[in-house]
Design a protein around this motif. Structure first.
Motif: not given
Ligand code: SAH
Ligand code: SF4
Length: 357
Positions: A337-357
């Motif tokens: 709820k507190s993230l929703d208030k600022i426009g963010y959501k929580i996905p059900v995901s591993r949330g890996d790092c995108l390619e960094i180089n």
């Protein structure tokens, strides 16, 4: 320098980070010294937030933090778990307890489990490998992150082969002389750095990081941290304010600044646009709403506490560490709820790092 000239100069330093360049150290120091300037603070915030949105959208990834042991053989001067703290309450979780944390975490929607603890000899390679392998077997769609301090190359290799995906090991400070003021003689700066390079070489998604406002820290030290991060290119960066613990040698030092922490978060996001950047528990403890502010400055990860409720008060890295409400896995709805208030959501995901180089 006139005000307007200074502001233009500082904005151009931030733009250098944005273009992937590394500004001169003295310019980074000048930037840090002026973080309180509202125009610069906002400029960094907006650009940091924009970079996070461009790369990760309005997603905030969650990690279930399992604090597996409060025993530690090290004696870092800042930390409540240091072995010299004879009043600390010690516990360690069993294999079954760790598995049961994962079970409740999985049901709640966590797809990353972080096993963090003091350097406890009980958590030897056999035990950690067995636990990691069991978690990966039961939850193949989940990532396992370890944060168990300094270990040998061969140990990190075994844990990787057992299935660990990520490792968090803050560098704490990239300035050797400063490192030596925060740690006893048997903690070697070179060893910490070598561990980080080993982790990366072994293929871990690797996390470095540091405290803002640790005793004797100067803006030049933070500039060194920023330059080190730029060069090391970690997948994750943990940054939180130093908070004193009453049973440590640093008990009388002041807390690190929340504002400076937020500013540094936005600079790191601009400099490493794809990095996974937590809004830390320490930031949330330092200031009410601190984690949400962290997200608005470019952070994109939150690590709620998944440890058994009975042990949470015993994992006291610093005084008053939050472990309930939105900080806790049971409080996920409050966080949502507190993230929703600022426009963010929580996905059900591993949330890996995108390619960094
Ligand atoms: N033993 C492991 C992991 C647990 S400590 C390790 O040291 O890597 C995790 C982090 O907590 C440390 O890296 C440190 O940056 C942070 N920490 C410890 N004491 C703190 C304090 N007093 N204030 C803020 N952060 C602290
Ligand atoms: Fe131990 Fe980590 Fe605390 Fe240092 S920071 S005393 S290694 S738990």
């Amino acid at each position: 320098m006139k005000d307007i000239e200074l502001i233009n100069k500082l904005k151009s330093v931030i733009s250098q980070f944005d273009r992937g360049e590394t500004p001169q150290k003295q310019d980074i120091v000048l930037l840090l010294e002026n973080y309180k300037n509202p125009e610069i603070f906002e400029f960094a915030k907006e650009l940091g937030r924009k970079k996070a949105l461009e790369n990760y959208g309005n997603n905030v990834f969650i990690r279930g933090l399992i604090e597996v042991s409060s025993f530690c053989t090290r004696n870092c001067f800042y930390c409540g778990l240091r072995c010299g703290n004879k009043e600390a309450q010690r516990y360690r979780l069993s294999f079954e307890e760790i598995m049961s944390c994962c079970e409740s975490g999985y049901k709640a929607g966590f797809r990353t489990f972080v096993m963090q603890g003091g350097e406890d000899p009980f958590f030897d390679d056999d035990f950690v490998c067995r636990t990691v392998a069991a978690i990966k077997q039961k939850y193949p769609d989940c990532a396992v992150t370890l944060s168990l301090g300094e270990r040998s190359y061969i140990s990190y290799k075994r844990l990787k082969e057992a299935g660990a995906d990520r490792y968090l090991l803050r560098h704490e400070t990239a300035t050797k002389e400063h490192y030596e003021k925060l740690h006893p003689k048997n903690s070697l700066f070179e060893n910490r750095m070598e561990c980080l390079y080993n982790l990366k070489e072994l293929g871990y998604q690797t996390g470095a990081g540091f405290m803002v406002g640790s005793p004797w820290q100067t803006m030049e030290n933070i500039a060194n941290d920023i330059i080190f991060l730029k060069e090391f290119k970690p997948h994750m960066v943990g940054i939180g304010p130093f908070l004193p613990h009453s049973q440590t040698p640093f008990k009388d030092f002041p807390k690190g600044s929340a504002e400076l922490t937020l500013f540094v978060l936005s600079i790191v996001r601009i400099m490493l646009p794809k990095v996974l950047l937590p809004a830390t528990t320490a930031l949330g403890t330092r200031e009410e709403g601190g984690r949400e502010r962290g997200i608005l400055h470019g952070a994109n990860v939150i690590m709620p506490n998944l440890s058994p409720v009975e042990v949470r008060k015993k994992y006291m890295l610093y005084d008053n560490k939050l472990s309930s409400g939105a900080e806790a896995s049971e409080g996920l709805e409050i966080l949502r709820k507190s993230l929703d208030k600022i426009g963010y959501k929580i996905p059900v995901s591993r949330g890996d790092c995108l390619e960094i180089n």
